[in-house]
Design a protein around this motif. Structure first.
Motif, PDB file in Angstrom:
ATOM      1  N   LEU A 123       0.825  -1.218   0.000  1.00  0.00           N
ATOM      2  CA  LEU A 123       0.000   0.000   0.000  1.00  0.00           C
ATOM      3  C   LEU A 123       0.857   1.265   0.000  1.00  0.00           C
ATOM      4  O   LEU A 123       0.545   2.234  -0.702  1.00  0.00           O
ATOM      5  CB  LEU A 123      -0.939  -0.008   1.205  1.00  0.00           C
ATOM      6  CG  LEU A 123      -2.054  -1.069   1.172  1.00  0.00           C
ATOM      7  CD1 LEU A 123      -2.904  -0.993   2.442  1.00  0.00           C
ATOM      8  CD2 LEU A 123      -2.932  -0.898  -0.062  1.00  0.00           C
ATOM      9  N   VAL A 124       1.932   1.279   0.771  1.00  0.00           N
ATOM     10  CA  VAL A 124       2.800   2.458   0.800  1.00  0.00           C
ATOM     11  C   VAL A 124       3.497   2.633  -0.549  1.00  0.00           C
ATOM     12  O   VAL A 124       3.624   3.756  -1.053  1.00  0.00           O
ATOM     13  CB  VAL A 124       3.836   2.332   1.941  1.00  0.00           C
ATOM     14  CG1 VAL A 124       4.815   3.490   1.896  1.00  0.00           C
ATOM     15  CG2 VAL A 124       3.139   2.287   3.295  1.00  0.00           C
ATOM     16  N   THR A 125       3.928   1.537  -1.149  1.00  0.00           N
ATOM     17  CA  THR A 125       4.545   1.614  -2.478  1.00  0.00           C
ATOM     18  C   THR A 125       3.558   2.154  -3.499  1.00  0.00           C
ATOM     19  O   THR A 125       3.900   2.999  -4.337  1.00  0.00           O
ATOM     20  CB  THR A 125       5.033   0.222  -2.919  1.00  0.00           C
ATOM     21  OG1 THR A 125       5.936  -0.285  -1.944  1.00  0.00           O
ATOM     22  CG2 THR A 125       5.733   0.299  -4.265  1.00  0.00           C
ATOM     23  N   MET A 126       2.325   1.672  -3.434  1.00  0.00           N
ATOM     24  CA  MET A 126       1.286   2.157  -4.341  1.00  0.00           C
ATOM     25  C   MET A 126       1.111   3.672  -4.209  1.00  0.00           C
ATOM     26  O   MET A 126       0.998   4.388  -5.218  1.00  0.00           O
ATOM     27  CB  MET A 126      -0.029   1.445  -4.027  1.00  0.00           C
ATOM     28  CG  MET A 126      -1.241   1.934  -4.797  1.00  0.00           C
ATOM     29  SD  MET A 126      -2.109   3.319  -3.974  1.00  0.00           S
ATOM     30  CE  MET A 126      -2.585   2.553  -2.425  1.00  0.00           C
ATOM     31  N   ALA A 127       1.109   4.179  -2.990  1.00  0.00           N
ATOM     32  CA  ALA A 127       0.927   5.619  -2.775  1.00  0.00           C
ATOM     33  C   ALA A 127       2.059   6.421  -3.420  1.00  0.00           C
ATOM     34  O   ALA A 127       1.818   7.455  -4.075  1.00  0.00           O
ATOM     35  CB  ALA A 127       0.855   5.906  -1.269  1.00  0.00           C
ATOM     36  N   PHE A 128       3.279   5.963  -3.249  1.00  0.00           N
ATOM     37  CA  PHE A 128       4.414   6.663  -3.854  1.00  0.00           C
ATOM     38  C   PHE A 128       4.392   6.557  -5.376  1.00  0.00           C
ATOM     39  O   PHE A 128       4.795   7.488  -6.074  1.00  0.00           O
ATOM     40  CB  PHE A 128       5.730   6.126  -3.299  1.00  0.00           C
ATOM     41  CG  PHE A 128       6.128   6.737  -1.984  1.00  0.00           C
ATOM     42  CD1 PHE A 128       6.532   8.059  -1.913  1.00  0.00           C
ATOM     43  CD2 PHE A 128       6.094   6.000  -0.814  1.00  0.00           C
ATOM     44  CE1 PHE A 128       6.897   8.639  -0.701  1.00  0.00           C
ATOM     45  CE2 PHE A 128       6.450   6.556   0.401  1.00  0.00           C
ATOM     46  CZ  PHE A 128       6.850   7.879   0.455  1.00  0.00           C
ATOM     47  N   PHE A 129       3.926   5.430  -5.909  1.00  0.00           N
ATOM     48  CA  PHE A 129       3.830   5.289  -7.357  1.00  0.00           C
ATOM     49  C   PHE A 129       2.863   6.311  -7.951  1.00  0.00           C
ATOM     50  O   PHE A 129       3.160   6.956  -8.954  1.00  0.00           O
ATOM     51  CB  PHE A 129       3.365   3.874  -7.713  1.00  0.00           C
ATOM     52  CG  PHE A 129       4.494   2.899  -7.898  1.00  0.00           C
ATOM     53  CD1 PHE A 129       5.770   3.220  -7.493  1.00  0.00           C
ATOM     54  CD2 PHE A 129       4.274   1.664  -8.472  1.00  0.00           C
ATOM     55  CE1 PHE A 129       6.812   2.338  -7.650  1.00  0.00           C
ATOM     56  CE2 PHE A 129       5.313   0.763  -8.640  1.00  0.00           C
ATOM     57  CZ  PHE A 129       6.580   1.103  -8.232  1.00  0.00           C
ATOM     58  N   PHE A 130       1.688   6.442  -7.331  1.00  0.00           N
ATOM     59  CA  PHE A 130       0.733   7.434  -7.819  1.00  0.00           C
ATOM     60  C   PHE A 130       1.316   8.844  -7.724  1.00  0.00           C
ATOM     61  O   PHE A 130       1.187   9.658  -8.639  1.00  0.00           O
ATOM     62  CB  PHE A 130      -0.566   7.361  -7.014  1.00  0.00           C
ATOM     63  CG  PHE A 130      -1.521   6.302  -7.499  1.00  0.00           C
ATOM     64  CD1 PHE A 130      -1.990   6.306  -8.800  1.00  0.00           C
ATOM     65  CD2 PHE A 130      -1.972   5.307  -6.641  1.00  0.00           C
ATOM     66  CE1 PHE A 130      -2.875   5.345  -9.251  1.00  0.00           C
ATOM     67  CE2 PHE A 130      -2.855   4.333  -7.081  1.00  0.00           C
ATOM     68  CZ  PHE A 130      -3.311   4.345  -8.384  1.00  0.00           C
ATOM     69  N   ALA A 131       1.970   9.141  -6.604  1.00  0.00           N
ATOM     70  CA  ALA A 131       2.515  10.483  -6.402  1.00  0.00           C
ATOM     71  C   ALA A 131       3.659  10.783  -7.372  1.00  0.00           C
ATOM     72  O   ALA A 131       3.871  11.938  -7.767  1.00  0.00           O
ATOM     73  CB  ALA A 131       3.003  10.628  -4.957  1.00  0.00           C
ATOM     74  N   TYR A 132       4.366   9.747  -7.786  1.00  0.00           N
ATOM     75  CA  TYR A 132       5.529   9.947  -8.645  1.00  0.00           C
ATOM     76  C   TYR A 132       5.153  10.533 -10.001  1.00  0.00           C
ATOM     77  O   TYR A 132       5.979  11.177 -10.663  1.00  0.00           O
ATOM     78  CB  TYR A 132       6.233   8.595  -8.818  1.00  0.00           C
ATOM     79  CG  TYR A 132       7.634   8.672  -9.377  1.00  0.00           C
ATOM     80  CD1 TYR A 132       8.340   9.869  -9.432  1.00  0.00           C
ATOM     81  CD2 TYR A 132       8.256   7.527  -9.848  1.00  0.00           C
ATOM     82  CE1 TYR A 132       9.617   9.923  -9.932  1.00  0.00           C
ATOM     83  CE2 TYR A 132       9.544   7.561 -10.355  1.00  0.00           C
ATOM     84  CZ  TYR A 132      10.218   8.775 -10.403  1.00  0.00           C
ATOM     85  OH  TYR A 132      11.485   8.828 -10.903  1.00  0.00           O
TER      86      TYR A 132
END
Length: 527
Positions: free
Chosen positions: A418-427
């Motif tokens: 979930l944390v990785t997903m959040a950073f992917f969207f933000a990237y």
């Protein structure tokens, strides 16, 4: 006639309660059953496995296991090193050879990794872990060195593929070998060992930083063998390093065949010899005996139809042997669900991460990201820094996965995904070099919390007799998705945001799958 009843001391296997699972180490390891013993697949093998687990816990952590932590860690490092090296040098090699299909090396390395994972995985269950442990890195090192001398693109792809074949089985073998010597209270170290994966990435970045800026051509028109030797130096250095690792595996430790593999073989005398040999060398107690194992019953007894009570066919090199190992992964409904979800998770991560790396640069360019012109030295320096950030991820995951606050292995994977997903969207909102480096470092760190735990969880919940097969197929599926990502990137439109969001959304699915896993290793012992 042998009986199927367990010996004294193993008649009633106890299992961790909910509170025990939450507190992991609050119960006596000798009172734990192994994780799959309630599945009732083989009462004789379960009873023997209980005694072997007791002996390993009784011996405890020794320098033998710590040596394995390092030597098996080499395999993790080599797997990531070979994968990254081909992507690092592909651009410069293409300038020199001018191939018609520029993503050929990506397909070559993933094909090699795929075949390697399946071959070494099956061989680990059929002939044992020891042979593959001693030879796989040597094969990888030889072809990595030779790859640096490739005269054209086709030959380079061939040697990259063969080098990847040697490296591709290490994630299968290393986890199995290390896990099958680990005391139950130290099984969390299997997650921590994934930090070696990040170290391999760091080495790849450092080699690129050292050789490519000053030994690379600038364009196709001026590119020759003489002014474009940087990518060759990267291969030579990588191959030499892997060769040193392969020699260390042979000389630093005389690997004994794992006792859990020997149990499935019905070799009770060798099981006792291995465990008591480790105990004597390190002055540790070990009460396992041949009589105790034999009192459990017989594994490896043939019936009239030519079937065997253990996980082997009458002819080792046969389709029936492979079928028995596959069948063993689906022996019960819970095991079938567990195996299916694990394989599905490897498919998802195998598609999401490579696709994200392929599509992101083109997408950022269409959104107006302004990075400016970085020198080659700064570019590869940033690459090395990003890879450095992947090392602490598994270290944190190792601490999380043994804690009740993070719901063990499954909770650690849920949080990591979930944390990785959040950073992917933000990237997708990155607009400059500082943001690019920062988000790359964050993603590299968070992704390896999930990835490192999945690497460890997979062998932990697979039955010992079929561990190599199940793990090999899991990693093989991951490699299939890597091949597919290269094909998709070649034929798809990389300028729309849709692929980026799909890749990020896949991490939500990974989190849901992790939460649905039926087994939790924390508080239990692996089979």
């Amino acid at each position: 006639m042998a009986t199927n009843s367990p010996p004294f001391g193993a008649t009633e296997e106890t299992h961790a309660t909910k509170d025990d699972v939450e507190h992991g180490s609050d119960i006596d390891p000798l009172q734990k059953g192994h994780l799959l013993s309630l599945e009732h697949t083989d009462p004789v093998l379960n009873a023997k496995m209980h005694l072997v687990n007791n002996a390993i816990d009784e011996i405890g952590m020794t320098t033998y296991q710590w040596k394995l932590f390092v030597l098996n860690g080499f395999g993790y490092a080599v797997d990531s090193l070979i994968l990254l090296i081909q992507s690092i040098i592909a651009g410069q090699a293409a300038l020199e050879f001018q191939p018609s299909f520029s993503r050929g090396l990506t397909i070559a390395v993933y094909v090699g990794m795929l075949v390697g994972a399946l071959f070494w995985g099956l061989s680990a269950d059929i002939i044992g872990r020891r042979t593959a442990f001693n030879t796989s890195l040597m094969i990888c090192s030889v072809f990595a060195i030779v790859a640096g001398s490739s005269p054209n693109w086709i030959v380079l792809g061939l040697f990259v593929c063969l080098s990847a074949f040697g490296a591709g089985g290490n994630l299968v073998l290393d986890t199995a070998v290390f896990l099958e010597f680990l005391p139950s209270k130290d099984q969390w170290l299997l997650t921590l060992m994934a930090a070696w994966w990040g170290l391999g990435q760091l080495v790849a970045g450092l080699f690129a930083w050292a050789f490519l800026p000053n030994h690379s051509c600038a364009d196709e028109a001026t590119c020759t063998y003489a002014n474009n030797k940087g990518w060759r130096y990267v291969w030579f250095a990588s191959g030499a390093l892997v060769f040193c690792m392969s020699i260390a595996r042979i000389t630093v430790i005389r690997l004994k065949e794992t006792p859990k593999f020997l149990v499935g073989e019905g070799k009770d005398e060798e099981v006792v010899a291995v465990l008591q040999g480790i105990a004597r060398k390190h002055n540790r107690p070990c009460s396992i005996s041949i009589e105790g194992l034999q009192a459990c019953g017989v594994t490896g007894a043939w019936d009239r139809r030519g079937s065997v009570a253990s996980a082997h066919a009458k002819k080792r090199i046969s389709f029936r042997e492979v079928w028995l190992h596959l069948k063993g992964l689906f022996a019960t409904k819970r095991m079938a669900l567990s195996t299916s979800l694990i394989w599905f998770s490897w498919l998802l991560i195998g598609l999401a991460y490579p696709l994200y790396n392929v599509f992101l640069p083109s997408y950022l360019a269409t959104r107006g990201a302004s990075f400016g012109q970085l020198s080659p030295s700064i570019t590869w320096r940033n690459y090395a820094i990003t890879n450095l950030c992947s090392i602490p991820g598994p270290i944190l995951a190792g601490l999380m996965c043994k804690s009740r606050w993070f719901w063990g292995r499954r909770g650690t994977m849920v949080i990591g995904a979930l944390v990785t997903m959040a950073f992917f969207f933000a990237y997708t909102q990155v607009r400059n070099n500082a943001q690019n480096l920062g988000f790359n470092c964050a993603i590299s760190f968070c992704l390896n919390i999930y990835y490192g735990t999945l690497y460890a969880y997979t062998p932990e919940v697979l039955p010992s007799a079929h561990r190599g097969t199940g793990n090999g197929i899991a990693i093989g599926l991951n490699r299939v998705m890597g091949i597919l990502s290269a094909v998709i990137a070649t034929v798809s439109n990389t300028s729309t945001p849709v692929p980026i969001y799909i890749c990020a959304a896949l991490y939500i699915v990974m989190a849901a799958v992790a939460a649905a896993f039926p087994f939790e290793p924390m508080g239990n012992r692996s089979s």
